[in-house]
Structure formats: C-alpha cells, structure tokens
Design a protein around this motif. Structure first.
Motif, short mmCIF file in Angstrom:
data_model
loop_
_atom_site.label_atom_id
_atom_site.label_comp_id
_atom_site.label_asym_id
_atom_site.label_seq_id
_atom_site.Cartn_x
_atom_site.Cartn_y
_atom_site.Cartn_z
N ILE A 105 0.84 -1.21 0.00
CA ILE A 105 0.00 0.00 0.00
C ILE A 105 0.87 1.25 0.00
CG2 ILE A 105 -1.68 1.32 1.36
CD1 ILE A 105 -2.77 -1.50 2.26
N PHE A 106 1.91 1.27 0.84
CA PHE A 106 2.82 2.42 0.88
C PHE A 106 3.52 2.63 -0.46
CE2 PHE A 106 2.77 2.14 5.59
CZ PHE A 106 2.48 3.48 5.85
N LEU A 107 3.90 1.55 -1.12
CA LEU A 107 4.59 1.68 -2.41
C LEU A 107 3.68 2.26 -3.49
CD1 LEU A 107 6.66 -1.60 -2.36
CD2 LEU A 107 7.58 0.72 -2.40
N VAL A 108 2.46 1.77 -3.56
CA VAL A 108 1.52 2.30 -4.55
C VAL A 108 1.21 3.77 -4.27
CG1 VAL A 108 -0.84 2.14 -5.45
CG2 VAL A 108 0.49 0.05 -5.10
N CYS A 109 0.80 4.06 -3.04
CA CYS A 109 0.45 5.43 -2.68
C CYS A 109 1.67 6.35 -2.74
CB CYS A 109 -0.16 5.47 -1.28
SG CYS A 109 -1.76 4.63 -1.19
N GLY A 110 2.81 5.85 -2.31
CA GLY A 110 4.03 6.65 -2.31
C GLY A 110 4.46 7.04 -3.71
N PHE A 111 4.36 6.10 -4.65
CA PHE A 111 4.78 6.46 -6.01
C PHE A 111 3.76 7.39 -6.67
CE2 PHE A 111 5.97 6.09 -10.45
CZ PHE A 111 7.33 6.33 -10.33
N LEU A 112 2.49 7.18 -6.40
CA LEU A 112 1.47 8.11 -6.89
C LEU A 112 1.73 9.52 -6.37
CD1 LEU A 112 -1.90 6.16 -6.68
CD2 LEU A 112 -0.99 7.32 -8.68
N LEU A 113 2.01 9.62 -5.08
CA LEU A 113 2.31 10.91 -4.47
C LEU A 113 3.57 11.52 -5.08
CD1 LEU A 113 1.61 12.99 -2.25
CD2 LEU A 113 3.03 11.65 -0.70
N TRP A 114 4.60 10.71 -5.29
CA TRP A 114 5.85 11.20 -5.90
C TRP A 114 5.57 11.77 -7.29
CZ3 TRP A 114 9.09 10.18 -10.09
CH2 TRP A 114 10.39 10.71 -9.98
N CYS A 115 4.78 11.04 -8.09
CA CYS A 115 4.47 11.51 -9.44
C CYS A 115 3.67 12.81 -9.40
CB CYS A 115 3.70 10.44 -10.21
SG CYS A 115 4.70 9.06 -10.72
N PHE A 116 2.75 12.91 -8.48
CA PHE A 116 1.93 14.12 -8.37
C PHE A 116 2.77 15.31 -7.90
CE2 PHE A 116 -0.81 16.96 -5.89
CZ PHE A 116 -1.68 17.36 -6.89
N LYS A 117 3.56 15.09 -6.85
CA LYS A 117 4.35 16.17 -6.27
C LYS A 117 5.43 16.67 -7.23
CE LYS A 117 6.74 17.68 -2.17
NZ LYS A 117 6.36 19.07 -2.32
N TYR A 118 6.03 15.77 -7.97
CA TYR A 118 7.15 16.15 -8.85
C TYR A 118 6.78 16.05 -10.33
CZ TYR A 118 9.60 15.89 -4.47
OH TYR A 118 9.98 16.09 -3.16
N LYS A 119 5.53 16.29 -10.67
CA LYS A 119 5.09 16.16 -12.07
C LYS A 119 5.86 17.10 -13.00
CE LYS A 119 1.03 18.90 -11.14
NZ LYS A 119 -0.36 18.80 -10.81
N GLU A 120 6.16 18.32 -12.55
CA GLU A 120 6.91 19.26 -13.38
C GLU A 120 8.35 18.77 -13.56
OE1 GLU A 120 7.07 22.24 -15.98
OE2 GLU A 120 5.27 21.67 -14.87
#
Length: 182
Positions: A105-120
């Motif tokens: 769960i942490f891996l899925v949510c963590g990577f989603l968050l990483w992609c959202f936070k660092y999309k630029e």
C-alpha cells in the motif's frame, strides 16, 4: 529456510541491478537535466522500500504465509492481528504478511504521491515514460498480489506476481540510474 531464500533472491536482484547499471552506462542513457534533491531523495526512499518489499515477498514464499491469512483487506477479520508482534518477527507469519501488505500500500500510494508532487520535474527531465511504466506495473503487481492471496495461491497468479516484481525492479533500477547524479 525463508531467510536463505530471501538472501538468494536479494543477491540475484542486486546482480541484475549491477548488470542494468553497466548496460545503461555503456549505451549512454541520458541523465536528468535539472536538479531537485528532494525528488531524488524521496525516490531513493521509495526504491529502498521496494527493495525491502522484495525481501518480504521472499519471506512470504518461504514461510507459505499466503496460505494462512488469505482474505483482503482483513487478515481473518482483523486489520491488525493480535499475533503480529509475538515471538521472532522474521519467523512470525502474521508479521511477515502484515508487513508485505502494508508495504504494498505504501509503495503504490508513495509512487502516486511522488508523481503528483514532482510532475513538473518529471516532465522537464523526460521521466514520464519511466514513471508511467512504474505506475502501470505497480498497479498490476498490487492486483496480482491481492488476487494471489484471495484465490489461495493459484500457480499462474503466483508466477505472474513474481515475474511482475522482476519487471517492476528493472524499471525502478532504470529510473534510479536516470536520477544518479543528483
């Protein structure tokens, strides 16, 4: 021994990572063009958790832990079984399975968050394809893991789950390589 199985698997994955690293170096794979130390640090943390997850996957296989608590999202009616922290944790099936589930769960949510936070950052450095591949494969991996669990380990699902872990590792190492000079 599930410990020996995890050491064997970990060693194989490390050797694969070194081979990929050298291969990517020989063929001049581009590096990121802008710097963002928090993006790189958080990805490295995510990668460390992915590596830990692979080890706990080997523990799951070696202990046949999936045969004990094969319901989702609860573990036999409990989110947090009372036996989770009793005895030797690395021998405790409840602890191993709880950790493997929680890390997923942490891996899925963590990577989603990483992609959202660092999309630029991802866009500027042309990391979109690699990020999208990781997202797609990690969702497939999660679904395969739950499916393997609730269907009491059909061979095809278990093998697909293990092969998908290998594919996820390869893509994650490639992303780590692209972020190497930060």
């Amino acid at each position: 021994s599930h410990i020996k199985l995890a050491l064997h698997l970990g060693t194989a994955f490390l050797i694969l990572a070194f081979i990929l690293w050298v291969f990517m170096g020989l063929y001049g794979t581009a590096r990121v063009s802008t710097r963002n130390s928090w993006a790189v640090f958080s990805y490295r943390l995510w990668f460390f958790l992915l590596s830990l997850q692979l080890i706990f996957g080997a523990f799951m296989a070696g202990l046949h832990a999936v045969l004990i608590y094969n319901t989702w999202p609860y573990m036999d009616g409990e989110i947090f079984p009372s036996s989770t922290f009793s005895g030797n944790l690395l021998e405790n099936i409840a602890f191993v399975q709880f950790t493997h589930r929680t890390l997923a769960i942490f891996l899925v949510c963590g990577f989603l968050l990483w992609c959202f936070k660092y999309k630029e950052y991802i866009k500027i450095n042309n990391l979109g394809k690699c990020s999208s591949l990781i997202l797609g494969v990690i969702f497939i991996q999660f679904i395969l893991g739950v499916s393997t669990l609730v269907n009491e380990v059909p061979l095809a699902a278990a093998l697909a789950h293990q092969i998908t872990a290998l594919v996820l590792w390869i893509i994650a190492v490639c992303m780590l390589y692209l972020l190497r000079n930060e």
